[in-house]
Design an enzyme around this catalytic site. Structure first.
Site, short mmCIF file in Angstrom:
data_model
loop_
_atom_site.label_atom_id
_atom_site.label_comp_id
_atom_site.label_asym_id
_atom_site.label_seq_id
_atom_site.Cartn_x
_atom_site.Cartn_y
_atom_site.Cartn_z
N TRP A 130 -4.45 -7.98 0.78
CA TRP A 130 -3.73 -7.15 -0.20
C TRP A 130 -3.74 -5.72 0.35
CZ3 TRP A 130 -6.20 -4.34 -4.76
CH2 TRP A 130 -5.23 -3.92 -5.67
N ASP A 211 -13.51 -10.51 -3.90
CA ASP A 211 -12.54 -9.98 -4.87
C ASP A 211 -11.81 -11.17 -5.50
OD1 ASP A 211 -10.90 -8.28 -6.30
OD2 ASP A 211 -9.46 -8.04 -4.66
N LYS A 246 -4.54 -11.25 -14.73
CA LYS A 246 -3.65 -12.41 -14.55
C LYS A 246 -4.06 -13.55 -15.47
CE LYS A 246 -3.22 -10.05 -10.61
NZ LYS A 246 -2.17 -9.30 -10.01
C1 LMR Z 1 -0.07 -7.95 -6.36
O1 LMR Z 1 -0.68 -8.18 -5.31
O2 LMR Z 1 1.17 -8.03 -6.45
C2 LMR Z 1 -0.85 -7.60 -7.59
O3 LMR Z 1 -2.20 -7.64 -7.33
C3 LMR Z 1 -0.39 -6.35 -8.24
C4 LMR Z 1 -0.74 -5.12 -7.49
O4 LMR Z 1 -1.27 -4.19 -8.10
O5 LMR Z 1 -0.47 -5.02 -6.29
#
Ligand code: LMR
Length: 398
Positions: A130, A211, A246
């Protein structure tokens, strides 16, 4: 006066939401941000949340500041969900838990703690991860590196490369891991693979930072926490950031938690103290509304059961959409293999589309994926899945 201030181009995930909102294409489909939409493309309010909100509205209670670390019963609920309701660790008083502003807040507080108390530790994230993981740790002054994870060719984990990389790290280096529903790839480690990874973590005296933002969307609430519970069993020090955005569909309430497992009760007291100090310096105390909603649901047997059913209904709908998308694509492009769509777990699928193909999907069809090719499968529904499959087939065939 502000001429020297740098321009911020925006976050790749959140900026795409704005682009989507401004798109006038009537057929547009948002598969960018990680949000679960229901079969009618709406953001659901869970039934258990409606009941909890009604209880909170009658009578409406005063809103004092919460303690810096949040409500004790909320903290307990986070611990039970992560470590297991009857886990012995819950009786040992050596988990320092804090209610946080979403899992992002937990990551931030955790990163500040690492920077303050493990200043020479580096943090390693999966390649890819992420995007905000990197931003949060770097923003807290922690040096960030990456470990091999996703194998594009086989759409699986590069386990051997990952293990040998972890074996080269230094004592107390932090390894950020996704216990389930890997964001962005949807490719998870199996329990057997986790055992191998955690064994290396233990031998090299590394610090796992897990996480977990999608608990319940992979296999089940318990199975999705396998890596967390196994780490406890192995006696590893452990950081866990968790989110209810979520699995309770409470995104804007920003409710999450940070739990740090310490070797002794005495250390847990000190760690919690330092976490509170970090909180006090940034925002003083967590928001109360969302915390109370979670608290009511998690501490009422009937509402809890109802919630579990609702989480699994969301999970099952995502899985059904994976199968549906796969079957339409296979019919259209029989020479290609789309198995990955149903082996990946959780909300996300790394589709392997090129940035050009992703761009065509957006401009020609109004179908929004992240430029990295990540698709949020939870944005598909029976009304748009054929349209999306056709659009994908169109850009893939050239
Ligand atoms: C995502 O990865 O789309 C979600 O976790 C929302 C975000 O804040 O990025």
């Amino acid at each position: 006066m502000f001429k020297h201030v740098d321009f911020y181009a925006g976050d790749p995930i959140l900026e795409l939401v704005n682009e989507f909102l401004n798109d006038t294409n009537p057929n547009k489909v948002n598969l960018g941000i990680g949000i679960y939409y229901d079969e009618n493309g709406q953001l659901p309010v869970l039934e258990c949340v409606k009941i909890a909100e009604k209880r909170m509205a009658d009578p409406i209670s005063p809103r004092p500041y919460l303690p810096m670390d949040g409500l004790p019963s909320y903290k307990k609920a986070c611990q039970q969900l992560l470590f297991g309701k009857d886990a012995p660790i819950l009786q040992e008083n050596r988990i320092a838990t804090l209610a946080t502003i979403g899992a992002s807040g937990a990551l931030k507080v955790g990163a500040e703690f690492i920077n303050a108390w493990f200043p020479t530790s580096k943090c390693y994230v999966s390649d890819p991860t992420w995007v905000n993981h990197i931003a949060i740790f770097e923003g807290s002054g922690v040096e960030v590196g990456s470990y091999p994870y996703y194998d594009k060719k086989t759409v699986s984990v590069k386990l051997d490369a990952m293990l040998s990389f972890l074996n080269s790290l230094n004592k107390n280096d932090v390894v950020l891991l996704h216990p389930c529903c890997h964001n962005p790839t949807g490719v998870d480690l199996t329990p057997e693979q986790w055992d191998k990874v955690l064994e290396v973590m233990k031998n090299r005296e590394l610090i796992p930072f897990m996480d977990i933002a999608y608990q319940g969307f992979g296999e089940s609430l318990d199975e999705d926490a396998y890596a967390i519970r196994k780490s406890v069993e192995l006696g590893l020090p452990l950081f866990v950031s968790n989110s209810f955005s979520k699995n309770l569909s409470l995104y804007g309430e920003r409710i999450g938690g940070l739990s740090i497992i310490c070797p002794t009760e005495e250390e847990a007291v000190r760690v919690l103290g330092q976490l509170k100090l970090i909180v006090r310096r940034i925002y003083s105390s967590p928001p109360s509304h969302g915390g109370h909603v979670v608290d009511i649901i998690m501490n009422d047997d009937t509402l809890y059961e109802q919630w579990v059913g609702e989480v699994y209904a969301m999970r099952d709908r995502i899985k059904a959409m994976r199968f549906k998308l796969k079957s339409v694509l296979e019919a259209k492009l029989p020479e290609r293999n789309f198995d990955y769509l149903t082996t990946q777990k959780g909300m996300f699928s790394f589709t392997g589309l090129s940035p050009e193909q992703v761009e065509r999907l957006k401009t020609e069809f109004g179908v929004y994926l992240l430029a990295t090719s990540r698709m949020c499968v939870a944005g598909l529904n029976i009304h748009n899945v054929d349209y999306v499959a056709n659009a994908m087939a169109e850009v893939l065939k050239d």
